[in-house]
Design a protein around this motif. Sequence first.
Motif, PDB file in Angstrom:
ATOM      1  N   GLU A  50      32.534 -61.961 -15.035  1.00  0.00           N
ATOM      2  CA  GLU A  50      32.693 -63.365 -14.657  1.00  0.00           C
ATOM      3  C   GLU A  50      32.554 -64.167 -15.934  1.00  0.00           C
ATOM      4  OE1 GLU A  50      29.403 -64.165 -12.121  1.00  0.00           O
ATOM      5  OE2 GLU A  50      30.134 -62.902 -10.499  1.00  0.00           O
ATOM      6  N   ILE A  75      30.684 -73.657  -7.098  1.00  0.00           N
ATOM      7  CA  ILE A  75      30.054 -72.398  -7.479  1.00  0.00           C
ATOM      8  C   ILE A  75      28.561 -72.471  -7.187  1.00  0.00           C
ATOM      9  CG2 ILE A  75      29.497 -70.884  -9.423  1.00  0.00           C
ATOM     10  CD1 ILE A  75      32.138 -71.853 -10.710  1.00  0.00           C
ATOM     11  N   LYS A  76      28.048 -71.406  -6.624  1.00  0.00           N
ATOM     12  CA  LYS A  76      26.621 -71.311  -6.323  1.00  0.00           C
ATOM     13  C   LYS A  76      26.023 -70.137  -7.083  1.00  0.00           C
ATOM     14  CE  LYS A  76      26.782 -74.413  -3.007  1.00  0.00           C
ATOM     15  NZ  LYS A  76      26.787 -75.739  -3.471  1.00  0.00           N
ATOM     16  N   ASP A  80      18.806 -63.369  -4.831  1.00  0.00           N
ATOM     17  CA  ASP A  80      18.699 -62.797  -3.488  1.00  0.00           C
ATOM     18  C   ASP A  80      17.268 -62.313  -3.228  1.00  0.00           C
ATOM     19  OD1 ASP A  80      18.398 -60.291  -4.681  1.00  0.00           O
ATOM     20  OD2 ASP A  80      20.346 -59.525  -4.034  1.00  0.00           O
ATOM     21  N   CYS A  86      22.819 -63.772  -8.110  1.00  0.00           N
ATOM     22  CA  CYS A  86      24.131 -63.659  -7.479  1.00  0.00           C
ATOM     23  C   CYS A  86      24.930 -64.940  -7.689  1.00  0.00           C
ATOM     24  CB  CYS A  86      23.982 -63.431  -5.980  1.00  0.00           C
ATOM     25  SG  CYS A  86      23.028 -61.974  -5.561  1.00  0.00           S
ATOM     26  N   THR A  87      26.246 -64.802  -7.689  1.00  0.00           N
ATOM     27  CA  THR A  87      27.130 -65.960  -7.769  1.00  0.00           C
ATOM     28  C   THR A  87      28.056 -65.959  -6.563  1.00  0.00           C
ATOM     29  OG1 THR A  87      28.723 -64.717  -9.089  1.00  0.00           O
ATOM     30  CG2 THR A  87      27.123 -66.062 -10.295  1.00  0.00           C
ATOM     31  N   GLN A  88      28.430 -67.154  -6.124  1.00  0.00           N
ATOM     32  CA  GLN A  88      29.394 -67.309  -5.039  1.00  0.00           C
ATOM     33  C   GLN A  88      30.451 -68.300  -5.490  1.00  0.00           C
ATOM     34  OE1 GLN A  88      26.587 -68.606  -1.994  1.00  0.00           O
ATOM     35  NE2 GLN A  88      27.048 -66.756  -0.837  1.00  0.00           N
ATOM     36  N   GLY A  89      31.699 -68.036  -5.091  1.00  0.00           N
ATOM     37  CA  GLY A  89      32.786 -68.930  -5.437  1.00  0.00           C
ATOM     38  C   GLY A  89      33.314 -68.737  -6.844  1.00  0.00           C
TER      39      GLY A  89
END
Length: 139
Positions: A50, A75-76, A80, A86-89
């Motif tokens: 990423e 983006i988040k 966890d 962790c990444t989202q988006g």
Amino acid sequence: MGTGFDVNGADDQVGIIPRAVHYLFEGINVRRQNAVNESLPEPMFSVTAEFLELYNEDIYDLFDSSSDTRKKSMIKIHEDSNGVICTQGVDKRKVSSYNEVKALSHSLPLTHQQPKQKNNTTPKQTQHPKKHKKKTTTQ
């Protein structure tokens, strides 16, 4: 060079990210070679990359060429329940070597370049504009 992926320059000037990526793939290659030498099945590895840019508390996905840098990022980044970041988006790319990551990094322009310094700079400072100046005092 600091944490960026600019790999130009001498080995002792390469930042932490290129060193970590190189170390990761070096370790993968050693484990594969050890398995071959011991007549064991070759281990399987899957590595994804990423490329994010943090600018003024906004996060930009450098793989997403369609993103509008004027819009707020969706983006988040979070931790966890196991303590894993962790990444989202975020767009991810599967990579198989240090050189592949290096090539990807060179194809991605930063969305927000730091302004050029207006004071007198040495040629070395001009080559590495992202490098922070370090002030040392002695007593």
